[in-house]
Design a protein around this motif. Structure first.
Motif, mmCIF file in Angstrom:
data_model
loop_
_atom_site.group_PDB
_atom_site.id
_atom_site.type_symbol
_atom_site.label_atom_id
_atom_site.label_comp_id
_atom_site.label_asym_id
_atom_site.label_seq_id
_atom_site.Cartn_x
_atom_site.Cartn_y
_atom_site.Cartn_z
ATOM 1 N N LEU A 28 0.828 -1.204 0.000
ATOM 2 C CA LEU A 28 0.000 0.000 0.000
ATOM 3 C C LEU A 28 0.863 1.256 0.000
ATOM 4 O O LEU A 28 0.625 2.187 -0.786
ATOM 5 C CB LEU A 28 -0.932 -0.016 1.213
ATOM 6 C CG LEU A 28 -1.753 1.250 1.443
ATOM 7 C CD1 LEU A 28 -2.722 1.480 0.288
ATOM 8 C CD2 LEU A 28 -2.512 1.158 2.773
ATOM 9 N N PHE A 29 1.860 1.305 0.878
ATOM 10 C CA PHE A 29 2.731 2.483 0.947
ATOM 11 C C PHE A 29 3.507 2.671 -0.351
ATOM 12 O O PHE A 29 3.732 3.803 -0.794
ATOM 13 C CB PHE A 29 3.680 2.366 2.138
ATOM 14 C CG PHE A 29 3.075 2.796 3.435
ATOM 15 C CD1 PHE A 29 2.872 4.139 3.714
ATOM 16 C CD2 PHE A 29 2.694 1.858 4.382
ATOM 17 C CE1 PHE A 29 2.303 4.539 4.919
ATOM 18 C CE2 PHE A 29 2.119 2.244 5.578
ATOM 19 C CZ PHE A 29 1.923 3.594 5.859
ATOM 20 N N VAL A 32 1.061 4.112 -2.933
ATOM 21 C CA VAL A 32 0.750 5.510 -2.600
ATOM 22 C C VAL A 32 1.916 6.415 -2.972
ATOM 23 O O VAL A 32 1.736 7.496 -3.548
ATOM 24 C CB VAL A 32 0.400 5.639 -1.106
ATOM 25 C CG1 VAL A 32 0.343 7.104 -0.686
ATOM 26 C CG2 VAL A 32 -0.924 4.960 -0.803
ATOM 27 N N CYS A 35 2.024 6.806 -6.774
ATOM 28 C CA CYS A 35 0.967 7.711 -7.248
ATOM 29 C C CYS A 35 1.315 9.166 -6.952
ATOM 30 O O CYS A 35 1.123 10.048 -7.809
ATOM 31 C CB CYS A 35 -0.365 7.348 -6.596
ATOM 32 S SG CYS A 35 -1.097 5.808 -7.181
ATOM 33 N N LEU A 36 1.806 9.427 -5.739
ATOM 34 C CA LEU A 36 2.190 10.793 -5.397
ATOM 35 C C LEU A 36 3.296 11.301 -6.309
ATOM 36 O O LEU A 36 3.278 12.466 -6.738
ATOM 37 C CB LEU A 36 2.636 10.857 -3.932
ATOM 38 C CG LEU A 36 1.544 10.667 -2.881
ATOM 39 C CD1 LEU A 36 2.146 10.655 -1.486
ATOM 40 C CD2 LEU A 36 0.503 11.776 -2.991
#
Length: 283
Positions: A28-29, A32, A35-36
């Motif tokens: 998940l991290f 994320v 994506c950032l």
């Protein structure tokens, strides 16, 4: 000879790894962060250029950044996943029990390696939707995408095999991990530094009257450095400049495949041979 494709060690390692909440929290991290980075890059690029669209050249730059992020992921996470595969079993005193089962040495070694490879491949595959954003803006061909992921897989297997080898040869996990990271840093950083020195020495001795002499050492250093290879895959001009500097026409991706596939086979063969080296056959 009958080949047994059933590998209980692999199935057990996969269950333990993918049932752990830490694996999915890490995934998940990672997504994320990716994506950032992608949306932040697009937003900043549009603000700097002052236009409301994304050019194909900027798309290629974004793809290059993503490719090198994936390469860094492979280089720095793979040793941590594989360097303790066998030594941790030895430290927990479960290795003798594992060795007394009906599993062959190859099944144990390959099961430990493939479970780690599967997790890293999951990270790579999970990031494919993020990569698909690059195709929306053009500038990237599907073949570029395939080549990058193929060489990522080759690099992943080689670094993972080195980690498994050191984990088999060294009793302590921390020492095995340090040795694996040392080899990884040598292949990724030291070879690049030596390549710069070799090329500078060759240019310093070059009188400029004719073409510089062939530099076999420089070509070898360029062929085994993952960053140089990825630069040549992303930009053909880099590959042409490497050939011009070394005066050797052989593409470096051929030498890269030969070297890293050889490293993978040799490391796995040694790990299989050394796994039961202390076990004595009863007479």
């Amino acid at each position: 000879m009958k080949v047994n494709i059933n590998n209980p060690v692999l199935f057990k390692e996969l269950k333990l790894r993918f049932r752990s909440p830490k694996s999915f929290v890490g995934l998940l991290f990672y997504l994320v962060a990716m994506c950032l980075f992608v949306f932040g890059f697009i937003f900043l690029t549009m603000n700097i250029t002052g236009v409301s669209y994304f050019r194909p050249t900027e798309s290629m730059l974004l793809f290059s950044f993503l490719a090198f992020i994936q390469l860094g992921l492979v280089l720095f996470i793979t040793p941590g996943l594989t360097a303790g595969a066998i030594s941790s079993e030895r430290e927990k005193q479960t290795l003798p029990i594992l060795l007394t089962t009906s599993q062959s040495s190859f099944q144990i070694i390959s099961g430990k390696l493939l479970s780690s490879v599967a997790f890293l491949m999951l990270l790579t595959v999970a990031g494919l939707p993020i990569y698909s954003l690059v195709f929306l803006f053009g500038g990237i061909s599907p073949m570029d995408f395939v080549k990058i992921f193929f060489f990522l897989f080759v690099t992943l297997l080689a670094i993972g095999s080195i980690g498994i080898l050191f984990s088999t040869l060294i009793r302590r996990t921390i020492v095995s991990m340090i040795a694996t990271y040392g080899i990884m840093l040598f292949l990724s950083a030291v070879t690049g530094f030596l390549l710069i020195i070799v090329m500078q020495v060759a240019l310093f001795n070059f009188n400029g009257v004719s073409s510089p002499p062939p530099s076999i050492l420089g070509h070898i250093l360029a062929s085994i450095n993952p960053a140089v290879l990825f630069a040549t895959l992303l930009s053909p001009a880099v590959g042409e400049s490497v050939i011009e500097m070394t005066q050797i026409k052989l593409p470096i991706w051929i030498g890269y495949l030969i070297f890293y596939i050889s490293i993978t086979v040799l490391s796995l063969w040694l790990a299989v041979k050394k796994l039961r080296v202390n076990m004595k056959k009863s007479k």
